[in-house]
Structure formats: C-alpha cells, structure tokens
Design a protein around this motif. Structure first.
Motif, PDB file in Angstrom:
ATOM      1  N   LEU A  53      57.071  17.427  -9.528  1.00  0.00           N
ATOM      2  CA  LEU A  53      55.940  17.078 -10.395  1.00  0.00           C
ATOM      3  C   LEU A  53      55.104  15.947  -9.807  1.00  0.00           C
ATOM      4  N   THR A  54      55.399  15.582  -8.546  1.00  0.00           N
ATOM      5  CA  THR A  54      54.783  14.397  -7.968  1.00  0.00           C
ATOM      6  C   THR A  54      53.266  14.365  -8.148  1.00  0.00           C
ATOM      7  N   GLU A  55      52.610  15.502  -7.888  1.00  0.00           N
ATOM      8  CA  GLU A  55      51.142  15.462  -7.945  1.00  0.00           C
ATOM      9  C   GLU A  55      50.599  15.546  -9.359  1.00  0.00           C
ATOM     10  N   TRP A  56      51.474  15.719 -10.322  1.00  0.00           N
ATOM     11  CA  TRP A  56      50.990  15.865 -11.707  1.00  0.00           C
ATOM     12  C   TRP A  56      51.267  14.628 -12.542  1.00  0.00           C
ATOM     13  N   LEU A  57      51.832  13.596 -11.927  1.00  0.00           N
ATOM     14  CA  LEU A  57      52.287  12.435 -12.706  1.00  0.00           C
ATOM     15  C   LEU A  57      51.195  11.776 -13.539  1.00  0.00           C
ATOM     16  N   ASP A  58      49.933  11.893 -13.084  1.00  0.00           N
ATOM     17  CA  ASP A  58      48.852  11.236 -13.820  1.00  0.00           C
ATOM     18  C   ASP A  58      48.175  12.150 -14.830  1.00  0.00           C
ATOM     19  N   VAL A  98      52.117  12.342 -17.710  1.00  0.00           N
ATOM     20  CA  VAL A  98      53.446  12.826 -17.339  1.00  0.00           C
ATOM     21  C   VAL A  98      54.352  11.640 -17.015  1.00  0.00           C
ATOM     22  N   ALA A  99      53.817  10.706 -16.222  1.00  0.00           N
ATOM     23  CA  ALA A  99      54.613   9.525 -15.875  1.00  0.00           C
ATOM     24  C   ALA A  99      54.966   8.734 -17.130  1.00  0.00           C
TER      25      ALA A  99
END
Lengths: 385, 279
Positions: A124-129, A93-94
């Motif tokens: 989306l902070t926790e999904w960035l990886d 995502v990042a």
C-alpha cells in the motif's frame, strides 16, 4: 502472542435467546482457526465474545493462562477486521493504520516507521496519502488488515473479511490473507459462511450450527471424516450426495431405492459398527468424485454399479458435473445446503470430460464403495467403526 | 425512430428546461423584486420596473444612518450564533445517544421530540411572556437565546440522529478495540463523518433564529435589544412606510443566510437525505 481457549463459552441474550450453547475450542499460537457455518449459527457471536464486544454469559475465555472474560476490548490486545472494513473515511490510509498507535501516544517517527512497514507488507506504499474513498475494494480490505497488523496484537480476529469483494479478488485475497497471517504468526480466528474459504485458509476448521460446535479439525479431515450429516453436507462443493438406504442383513450390500450396491469385505473391516445396522435404514453419503462413470475397461465390477437418469450436464472443462436422479429418497441436512441445491434435487457426480452423458438419458456410475459414508438415520451421526 | 439531434441553443428548449425556468422564476421573483427595488429612489419605488431608473444606494444609507440598523444586526448575530452553538452542543450528544446507544424508551422520546418541534410558537407566547416578566428577563439576550435553543433543539436532534445512524457501528467497535475512550471515539471517529449533519442542523437553527419575529417582538421592546426582523418591521412612522429602506435592510439581512447556504450547500443536501439513503 498467545493461545486462545474457549471453555464452555455460552451466550444468552437478555431476551432469553441462547445464541451459543457452551463451546470448547483451543486455538494454538500462530494457528488460523476458521469458524464456519450457515448464517445465524452463532459464529460471529463467538468472535465478538472473543473480541469483548459482546459479554460472555457463561464459561471461560482464556488468552494464554489469563482469563479475559471481563476485560474490555482494548485490554485484550486483539485486532479485528470487519466485513465492511470500518475504515475511518476522514483519515488517510496512513492515518487509519496509525490511529491505534497514536492512541498509545507512541512517538511520531515510530508511528511513521511502523505504518510504512505495514504499508510495505500489504503493498500500500503508494496509497498511504489517499483517503479510503479513493481506493478499490481490495485496497480497502488491505488497509483494514494493515490497521490490524500494525498493532502487533496477540490475537487476530476477522469477521467475513472477504465477503464484500468480487469473486476473482476474493480468491486472490484469500491467498494474501493466509500469507500475511503466516508472516505475522499470530493466533487467528476467522469467521466465514463460505466453506471454500474455510477449506482453503484454515489450519483447522470449526463447523458450527445453531449455536453448537459440530466438528473441529483440519479441513481434509472434515472432508474425509465428517462426524455427522450436517458437516458432511456443509463441507465440500458440490455437496455430498445423501440418500436414504437400507443395509442388507450381514451388510453385504446397501439398497438404494430399487438398486443394490455390493459392499466389499474391507468396508466391513474398517466399519465394524455397521454390523449393528444390518437390515436397518441408514443414510448413505457419496461424494460426487466417488461416482465416476462406467466406461469400457472400467475396473468396477457389475454389482457396484448405480444407474441414474441424467437431468443436467454441466461441462467445466476439466470435468463434467452430471446431475442425476435415482429412485432412493434424497436426504437434506437442514441449513447445510442452499436453496438452489435443494431445489435442484437428485444427486451430482463429477465424471471425466468427454463422457457420453446426455440429459434425459441414463448413465451408469461405478460407485467407489470404499469412500462411502454411513450415517445413523435417526441421529445423523456418522457410523465410523 | 430517433429524433434528430438539435444543434445550437435550440437544443436547450424542451419541456424540462421551460418548467424549471418557470419554477425558478416563480420562487425567485419576490427576492429579485426586493433586490431591484432596494436600489430605486423614492420616486420609482412604486413601479414594477425590472431595472431601477437612476440606481442609488440611498436606501442602504438611510437604513444605517436614520435607524439603528447596525445595532439590530449585532443583536441578531449575538442571539443567533449563541443559540446555534447551544443547539449543536446539546443536539450532538443527544442525537448520538438516540441514534447509536442502546436505550429504553427511545421511540417515545423521539416521537415526543417530533411533536414539540411542530408545536406552534404562538400558542406558548403569552405564558412565556408572563414567565419572562416574572424572572426579569424581558429586554435581554437570554430572553431570546433560551427559547430559541429550546424550540430548535428537537428538530436538530432528529437531523443529527439520522446522520449518526448512517455511520457503521463497526467504526466505533474498531475504535474501541484500538483503545479509544468514548469521548475520543465521538470526537475523532464519529463527528468527522457526521459533520454534514451538524452543518444542516446548524444552518436550519441559525436561519430560524435569524428570521424569528414573534418572540423577539414580544419579549424585547427596548430598541437596544431588537433583532433584524422586528427592527425592519418597525421602520418608519405613523404616516409613511419607507419601502426602499425596508428593501435595502432586508437585502442586507439575507446576505449571511445566502453565504451560509452557499458554503455548506453540499453538506446540507447530504445531511437532509442521510437517513433516507443510508438507513
């Protein structure tokens, strides 16, 4: 930040097909303009011309004062969200959000900061990886939004960004997208075929049909004052009931099949142009909510009543949608209604719950004559004044 | 009525398992026989025994000591790897162009490619031999690398093209808007998701080069340029055929292919179905 101006923009494909016939449209800074119309009406072509993915055959496209007709997409400083999101499946995502920044060779810590900031705005902070395949439809949609906002573009383009989501999520995302658009405050062109989306999201709505702009204005204005039959039928759900009718001499009443509905004096004042149609055929439009059922103590006088044969009653809790037939001929605006609506035939009225409406019986409606719409029977243009 | 649930190993006995087992046995039996026989001594080589009596590595030893099998392996590796690399380098841009770019005469070109890829090599071997002799390429690596590349290119282009077509064009458009150059778009946006297609084309090409016999036999008569298939076929002399050694060498030759397919098995399957499913 910039404005977007379309000045007689045309698109003719090499095979001679004219997809867009000279469109004029101004989009102000920070405004959300919705392009809406049935499929094949040219709305996506307009958007792709603004993006630079499709060449412009004629006319001028300006961002601010700058003519951008011949600029390549990357030089237009735009961001676009596609219907299928077009996320890069092999990047996290990042990575997806930061791709455009990496192309500009920004320093790594600045990219990180901007990506995190966008992630925060979109939740989306926790999904960035994660990789896109591990996300839900709504999350993917937000990544696509993130990819667009992180670049700080001067124009935002969205091509049916919500149509791949299920109905419930679409309603949620509708609100989120407009909220994000307001936060970013960038001129936005939003393409959809869904008139509900257009009504709820647009600062202004431009209705298109067969490559031509039909009408452009704030949603409520389009609903209240449609310029022609097409806009009248397209905007609003359930659609406006359109019937062939004859105005009597002097426009004192309108004849719908075998029934006659009296028109008040104030209508002749607000619609002076109607006088020219005395004794002629017109198309009468009446919104479903302008047809309340007559009940005891109803203020409507007897001569503004309309009796219909009820064919179907749909209870929605807050109201009943009553489908009915009268002996006047229904008018259909081509492409504005879907097949089911046309097949159902007859008219629709929205009446108060607990109204005694039963399929197979008759129901009397009190026509709100002040809210009637009149259209020229030949051209389909609205008769306003 | 529901049939009772069977317990224990009995539940594995049904029509499908039996049919599958028979099919697998039918397909693997020759390979199994080769593998088992490669461990048999000279005495037991003619027997159809499933287990070799006194298993030994003597055949493997012979292959490498009495014959220049190591040289054949090296030659095969050089020729196959070079050809595969060339095929991928050419087929990738070609497949991309045929799959994604607006182009005149795409269909005739694709049909022509398909026709070439099913053209029998035997039909062109004689003129090609004369050509090779004319330009002095007989007994060289390029005598095999160039024709291998040419013959495997069409099919690889097809595989890669089909895979490219399954990648949504919006991904490219987004990259274009983001400011990526066409080369950058191909390298960082298109190629990563197209990787299974590249693997599939690569494995097919490698296998075809690794097992090619006719051209290798015809163009390179010098022992120093022989590849594995030709080398193995010419094992032995006028009066005896060393079956054990042939089996051992064949087993060694099969290892690289087995490893490749094992590593990339998932990619190969998805690569082969790409065009059909995602169309």
């Amino acid at each position: 930040m910039s404005t977007v101006e379309l000045d007689q923009v045309r698109k003719i494909y090499p095979n001679g097909y004219e997809a867009v016939h000279g469109i004029d449209l101004d989009i102000a800074e920070g405004e959300l303009m919705v392009l809406v119309g049935p499929s094949g009406c040219g709305k996506t072509t307009v958007l792709r011309m603004i993006a630079g993915l499709e060449s412009i055959t004629g006319g001028q496209l300006r961002f601010g004062d700058k003519v951008v007709n011949d600029l390549s997409p990357k030089d237009r400083d735009i961001a676009m969200v596609f219907q299928n999101y077009a996320l890069y499946p092999h990047m996290t995502v990042a990575g997806n959000i930061g791709f455009a920044l990496r192309l500009r060779n920004l320093p790594k810590d600045e990219i990180d900061r901007k990506v995190k900031e966008a992630g925060k705005i979109l939740g989306l902070t926790e999904w960035l990886d994660r990789k896109p395949a591990q996300l839900s439809g709504g999350q993917r949609q937000r990544v696509a939004m993130g990819r667009a906002i992180v670049r700080n573009p001067s124009v935002f383009l969205m091509d049916e960004p919500l149509s791949n989501l299920d109905a419930k999520l679409r309603v949620q995302m509708r609100a989120q997208v407009s909220q994000i658009q307001r936060t970013v405050g960038v001129a936005t062109v939003y393409v959809t075929h869904d008139q509900t989306e257009a009504m709820t999201m647009g600062d202004r709505v431009a209705v298109m049909r067969a490559g031509r702009l039909q009408q452009c204005g704030p949603p409520q204005h389009l609903y209240d004052h449609p310029d022609n039959l097409f806009v009248a039928a397209f905007i609003g759900s359930p659609a406006m009931n359109l019937f062939e009718a004859t105005l009597t001499e002097g426009c004192r009443s309108v004849r719908l099949g075998s029934q006659e509905v009296a028109l008040g004096d104030e209508l002749r004042v607000t619609h002076p142009a109607l006088a020219a149609y005395g004794g002629k055929k017109v198309v009468v439009g009446v919104r479903p909510e302008s047809l309340p059922a007559v009940h005891d103590g109803s203020p409507a006088t007897a001569d503004t009543r309309l009796v219909g044969d009820v064919t179907l009653v749909e209870a929605l809790g807050s109201e009943l949608q009553v489908h009915f037939n009268i002996d006047a001929k229904r008018v259909y605006a081509e492409e504005a209604m879907d097949e089911d609506e046309i097949a159902a035939g007859g008219g629709v009225a929205r009446v108060a719950p607990h109204t005694a409406a039963v399929a197979g019986e008759r129901l009397t409606f009190a026509v709100d004559t002040a809210a009637l719409h009149f259209f020229d029977a030949d051209s389909g243009a609205a008769i306003w004044n | 009525m529901r049939s009772p649930v069977r317990k224990g190993w009995h539940r594995y006995i049904n029509g499908i398992t039996v049919a599958t087992t028979l099919t697998v046995l039918f397909v693997t039996l020759p390979i199994l026989f080769m593998l088992v026989s490669s461990f048999k001594g000279t005495a037991g080589i003619g027997s159809a025994a499933i287990y070799p009596k006194d298993p030994s590595l003597i055949n493997y030893n012979t292959a490498f000591s009495q014959y220049t099998f190591a040289r054949y392996i090296l030659n095969s590796v050089i020729v196959s790897v070079t050809s595969t690399a060339l095929v991928l380098a050419l087929a990738t841009p070609a497949g991309y162009a045929l799959g994604r770019l607006p182009m005149r005469g795409k269909m005739p070109l694709l049909v022509a490619l398909l026709m070439i890829s099913v053209f029998p090599a035997i039909a062109v071997i004689a003129p090609m031999f004369l050509l090779m002799r004319q330009i002095g390429w007989t007994n060289s690596y390029q005598a095999l690398v160039v024709p291998y590349t040419a013959f495997n290119l069409p099919f690889s282009i097809w595989i890669i093209r089909n895979y490219m077509m399954g990648i949504p064009k919006e991904m490219e458009e987004t990259a274009r808007i983001d400011g990526a150059s066409p080369i950058r778009t191909l390298v960082s946006i298109i190629l990563p998701p197209a990787r299974p297609g590249l693997f599939t084309a690569g494995i097919f090409t490698f296998t075809a080069c690794w097992t090619e016999f006719l051209m290798s036999l015809s163009f390179n008569s010098d022992n120093n340029f022989r590849t594995i298939p030709v080398g193995i076929a010419l094992f032995g002399g006028q009066y005896q055929i060393p079956y054990g050694t042939i089996f051992a060498a064949s087993c060694v030759a099969a290892i690289p292919i087995a490893i490749l397919v094992f590593i990339f098995r998932r990619s190969v399957v998805s690569g082969l179905t790409a065009g059909a499913v995602k169309g």
